[in-house]
Design a protein around this motif. Structure first.
Motif, PDB file in Angstrom:
ATOM      1  N   GLY A  71     -21.887  17.173 -11.054  1.00 53.69           N
ATOM      2  CA  GLY A  71     -20.719  16.487 -10.519  1.00 53.69           C
ATOM      3  C   GLY A  71     -20.524  15.107 -11.132  1.00 53.69           C
ATOM      4  N   LYS A  72     -21.504  14.647 -11.923  1.00 50.61           N
ATOM      5  CA  LYS A  72     -21.452  13.328 -12.562  1.00 50.61           C
ATOM      6  C   LYS A  72     -21.380  13.506 -14.076  1.00 50.61           C
ATOM      7  CE  LYS A  72     -24.052  11.027  -8.921  1.00 50.61           C
ATOM      8  NZ  LYS A  72     -25.231  10.262  -8.602  1.00 50.61           N
ATOM      9  N   PRO A  73     -20.932  12.469 -14.780  1.00 51.13           N
ATOM     10  CA  PRO A  73     -20.879  12.569 -16.247  1.00 51.13           C
ATOM     11  C   PRO A  73     -22.277  12.755 -16.847  1.00 51.13           C
ATOM     12  CG  PRO A  73     -19.670  10.645 -15.477  1.00 51.13           C
ATOM     13  CD  PRO A  73     -20.385  11.214 -14.286  1.00 51.13           C
ATOM     14  N   PHE A  74     -22.365  13.547 -17.899  1.00 52.81           N
ATOM     15  CA  PHE A  74     -23.647  13.844 -18.532  1.00 52.81           C
ATOM     16  C   PHE A  74     -24.176  12.677 -19.364  1.00 52.81           C
ATOM     17  CE2 PHE A  74     -26.048  15.386 -22.214  1.00 52.81           C
ATOM     18  CZ  PHE A  74     -27.121  15.966 -21.559  1.00 52.81           C
ATOM     19  N   LYS A  75     -23.286  12.033 -20.105  1.00 54.34           N
ATOM     20  CA  LYS A  75     -23.709  11.008 -21.060  1.00 54.34           C
ATOM     21  C   LYS A  75     -24.531   9.887 -20.418  1.00 54.34           C
ATOM     22  CE  LYS A  75     -21.520   9.713 -25.339  1.00 54.34           C
ATOM     23  NZ  LYS A  75     -20.288   9.368 -26.003  1.00 54.34           N
ATOM     24  N   PRO A  76     -24.131   9.292 -19.296  1.00 53.28           N
ATOM     25  CA  PRO A  76     -24.965   8.251 -18.692  1.00 53.28           C
ATOM     26  C   PRO A  76     -26.350   8.776 -18.267  1.00 53.28           C
ATOM     27  CG  PRO A  76     -22.748   8.108 -17.833  1.00 53.28           C
ATOM     28  CD  PRO A  76     -22.824   9.374 -18.634  1.00 53.28           C
ATOM     29  N   TRP A  77     -26.413  10.007 -17.784  1.00 49.51           N
ATOM     30  CA  TRP A  77     -27.703  10.599 -17.403  1.00 49.51           C
ATOM     31  C   TRP A  77     -28.593  10.712 -18.634  1.00 49.51           C
ATOM     32  CZ3 TRP A  77     -30.041  15.520 -18.384  1.00 49.51           C
ATOM     33  CH2 TRP A  77     -31.128  15.828 -17.550  1.00 49.51           C
ATOM     34  N   PHE A  78     -28.021  11.188 -19.728  1.00 48.95           N
ATOM     35  CA  PHE A  78     -28.757  11.329 -20.980  1.00 48.95           C
ATOM     36  C   PHE A  78     -29.267   9.971 -21.457  1.00 48.95           C
ATOM     37  CE2 PHE A  78     -28.900  11.211 -25.597  1.00 48.95           C
ATOM     38  CZ  PHE A  78     -29.705  12.296 -25.890  1.00 48.95           C
ATOM     39  N   TYR A  79     -28.393   8.963 -21.475  1.00 50.82           N
ATOM     40  CA  TYR A  79     -28.782   7.655 -21.985  1.00 50.82           C
ATOM     41  C   TYR A  79     -29.743   6.925 -21.061  1.00 50.82           C
ATOM     42  CZ  TYR A  79     -26.275   8.222 -26.162  1.00 50.82           C
ATOM     43  OH  TYR A  79     -25.885   8.705 -27.379  1.00 50.82           O
ATOM     44  N   CYS A  80     -29.722   7.226 -19.806  1.00 45.64           N
ATOM     45  CA  CYS A  80     -30.714   6.664 -18.884  1.00 45.64           C
ATOM     46  C   CYS A  80     -32.105   7.168 -19.288  1.00 45.64           C
ATOM     47  CB  CYS A  80     -30.380   7.066 -17.455  1.00 45.64           C
ATOM     48  SG  CYS A  80     -31.412   6.288 -16.219  1.00 45.64           S
ATOM     49  N   ILE A  81     -32.215   8.444 -19.594  1.00 46.87           N
ATOM     50  CA  ILE A  81     -33.486   9.023 -20.048  1.00 46.87           C
ATOM     51  C   ILE A  81     -33.883   8.406 -21.387  1.00 46.87           C
ATOM     52  CG2 ILE A  81     -34.639  11.148 -20.812  1.00 46.87           C
ATOM     53  CD1 ILE A  81     -32.827  12.637 -18.765  1.00 46.87           C
ATOM     54  N   MET A 123     -15.867  22.142 -20.882  1.00 46.01           N
ATOM     55  CA  MET A 123     -16.697  22.639 -21.964  1.00 46.01           C
ATOM     56  C   MET A 123     -18.138  22.168 -21.808  1.00 46.01           C
ATOM     57  SD  MET A 123     -16.557  23.333 -25.660  1.00 46.01           S
ATOM     58  CE  MET A 123     -17.839  23.092 -26.821  1.00 46.01           C
ATOM     59  N   GLU A 124     -18.323  20.851 -21.539  1.00 53.02           N
ATOM     60  CA  GLU A 124     -19.669  20.311 -21.398  1.00 53.02           C
ATOM     61  C   GLU A 124     -20.388  20.946 -20.210  1.00 53.02           C
ATOM     62  OE1 GLU A 124     -20.795  15.997 -20.358  1.00 53.02           O
ATOM     63  OE2 GLU A 124     -20.760  16.086 -22.546  1.00 53.02           O
ATOM     64  N   ARG A 125     -19.687  21.143 -19.104  1.00 52.26           N
ATOM     65  CA  ARG A 125     -20.306  21.765 -17.928  1.00 52.26           C
ATOM     66  C   ARG A 125     -20.728  23.200 -18.222  1.00 52.26           C
ATOM     67  NH1 ARG A 125     -16.948  19.517 -12.729  1.00 52.26           N
ATOM     68  NH2 ARG A 125     -17.634  17.369 -13.007  1.00 52.26           N
ATOM     69  N   GLU A 126     -19.889  23.917 -18.966  1.00 53.63           N
ATOM     70  CA  GLU A 126     -20.220  25.288 -19.337  1.00 53.63           C
ATOM     71  C   GLU A 126     -21.486  25.306 -20.197  1.00 53.63           C
ATOM     72  OE1 GLU A 126     -18.525  28.511 -22.464  1.00 53.63           O
ATOM     73  OE2 GLU A 126     -17.032  27.543 -21.170  1.00 53.63           O
ATOM     74  N   MET A 127     -21.543  24.387 -21.163  1.00 48.39           N
ATOM     75  CA  MET A 127     -22.698  24.311 -22.050  1.00 48.39           C
ATOM     76  C   MET A 127     -23.959  23.962 -21.254  1.00 48.39           C
ATOM     77  SD  MET A 127     -23.279  22.088 -25.552  1.00 48.39           S
ATOM     78  CE  MET A 127     -22.597  20.618 -24.833  1.00 48.39           C
ATOM     79  N   ILE A 128     -23.852  23.035 -20.332  1.00 47.47           N
ATOM     80  CA  ILE A 128     -25.006  22.636 -19.511  1.00 47.47           C
ATOM     81  C   ILE A 128     -25.456  23.805 -18.645  1.00 47.47           C
ATOM     82  CG2 ILE A 128     -25.725  21.140 -17.606  1.00 47.47           C
ATOM     83  CD1 ILE A 128     -24.004  18.938 -19.019  1.00 47.47           C
ATOM     84  N   GLY A 129     -24.511  24.545 -18.090  1.00 51.83           N
ATOM     85  CA  GLY A 129     -24.861  25.736 -17.313  1.00 51.83           C
ATOM     86  C   GLY A 129     -25.618  26.745 -18.149  1.00 51.83           C
ATOM     87  N   ARG A 130     -25.189  26.920 -19.390  1.00 47.33           N
ATOM     88  CA  ARG A 130     -25.885  27.851 -20.288  1.00 47.33           C
ATOM     89  C   ARG A 130     -27.288  27.349 -20.629  1.00 47.33           C
ATOM     90  NH1 ARG A 130     -21.843  27.914 -24.843  1.00 47.33           N
ATOM     91  NH2 ARG A 130     -23.642  28.634 -26.035  1.00 47.33           N
ATOM     92  N   ILE A 131     -27.431  26.044 -20.791  1.00 47.04           N
ATOM     93  CA  ILE A 131     -28.758  25.473 -21.077  1.00 47.04           C
ATOM     94  C   ILE A 131     -29.685  25.703 -19.894  1.00 47.04           C
ATOM     95  CG2 ILE A 131     -30.045  23.338 -21.488  1.00 47.04           C
ATOM     96  CD1 ILE A 131     -27.516  22.343 -23.018  1.00 47.04           C
ATOM     97  N   ILE A 132     -29.184  25.477 -18.688  1.00 45.01           N
ATOM     98  CA  ILE A 132     -29.984  25.691 -17.481  1.00 45.01           C
ATOM     99  C   ILE A 132     -30.446  27.136 -17.390  1.00 45.01           C
ATOM    100  CG2 ILE A 132     -29.898  25.730 -14.948  1.00 45.01           C
ATOM    101  CD1 ILE A 132     -28.065  23.228 -15.150  1.00 45.01           C
ATOM    102  N   GLN A 133     -29.626  28.054 -17.863  1.00 44.36           N
ATOM    103  CA  GLN A 133     -29.975  29.476 -17.850  1.00 44.36           C
ATOM    104  C   GLN A 133     -30.891  29.864 -19.013  1.00 44.36           C
ATOM    105  OE1 GLN A 133     -26.182  31.446 -17.797  1.00 44.36           O
ATOM    106  NE2 GLN A 133     -25.785  30.900 -15.658  1.00 44.36           N
ATOM    107  N   GLY A 134     -31.217  28.884 -19.883  1.00 49.28           N
ATOM    108  CA  GLY A 134     -32.161  29.144 -20.959  1.00 49.28           C
ATOM    109  C   GLY A 134     -31.548  29.447 -22.308  1.00 49.28           C
ATOM    110  N   ASP A 135     -30.269  29.179 -22.490  1.00 53.68           N
ATOM    111  CA  ASP A 135     -29.590  29.448 -23.759  1.00 53.68           C
ATOM    112  C   ASP A 135     -29.972  28.364 -24.779  1.00 53.68           C
ATOM    113  OD1 ASP A 135     -27.829  29.693 -25.907  1.00 53.68           O
ATOM    114  OD2 ASP A 135     -26.124  30.225 -24.639  1.00 53.68           O
ATOM    115  N   ARG A 136     -30.822  28.734 -25.729  1.00 49.87           N
ATOM    116  CA  ARG A 136     -31.291  27.780 -26.741  1.00 49.87           C
ATOM    117  C   ARG A 136     -30.180  27.360 -27.700  1.00 49.87           C
ATOM    118  NH1 ARG A 136     -37.282  27.732 -27.755  1.00 49.87           N
ATOM    119  NH2 ARG A 136     -38.142  28.785 -25.940  1.00 49.87           N
TER     120      ARG A 136
END
Length: 174
Positions: A63-73, A1-14
């Protein structure tokens, strides 16, 4: 689900980004407040974090978890804002300024104040480990540290917390 959502965000889905924002906002605010020790700075850090995430989502390795990437930022934004402001407001002053009496038991306030009084080098790893339940590997990656360095900071941080709360050092006889 999270990967699908991220793919949609990359494609510009607000709408997908709005869903991500709703899912992560409260958690990010709590973290930013604990890290920056200041509600307004935390708001700035979270706002800038979401802007950076939106602009740079294409750089995220799916290919990596989203949450650590987000929290690093988020952590980098907190550090940037703290560096910019170059001051720390103690909890008691913050509560006094907004006219709020803590509804937490004294023990919780003592723990919070002990944590907030620590050097960031020990405080941030403790927050990520014990409040956000990240693994030592994930924390080391977020903070760009060697895992053994992180373990040492966690150990020293726990000792500092124990000491500031009046506990006995590990291994001492009563």
């Amino acid at each position: 689900m999270e990967r699908e959502m991220i793919g949609r965000i990359i494609q510009g889905d607000r709408e997908a980004f709005r869903h991500l924002y709703d899912e992560y906002f409260d958690y990010a605010m709590r973290t930013a407040i604990v890290v920056t020790k200041h509600a307004e700075w935390a708001k700035d850090a979270v706002q800038e974090t979401f802007l950076r995430v939106y602009r740079n989502m294409w750089q995220y390795d799916q290919g990596k978890p989203f949450k650590p990437w987000f929290y690093c930022i988020l952590l980098r934004e907190c550090y940037r804002i703290m560096e910019r402001e170059k001051k720390v407001v103690p909890l008691s002053e913050q509560l006094e300024r907004i006219g709020v009496e803590p509804e937490l038991p004294d023990a919780n306030v003592d723990i919070y104040e002990a944590l907030q009084s620590m050097n960031d080098m020990y405080r941030i790893p403790l927050i990520l480990k014990y409040l956000h339940d990240y693994s030592e590997k994930e924390i080391a990656d977020m903070l760009e540290l060697n895992v053994n360095t992180l373990k040492s900071r966690l150990h020293k941080g726990r000792e500092k917390m124990r000491s500031s709360l009046g506990g006995e050092p590990y291994g001492s006889k009563a």
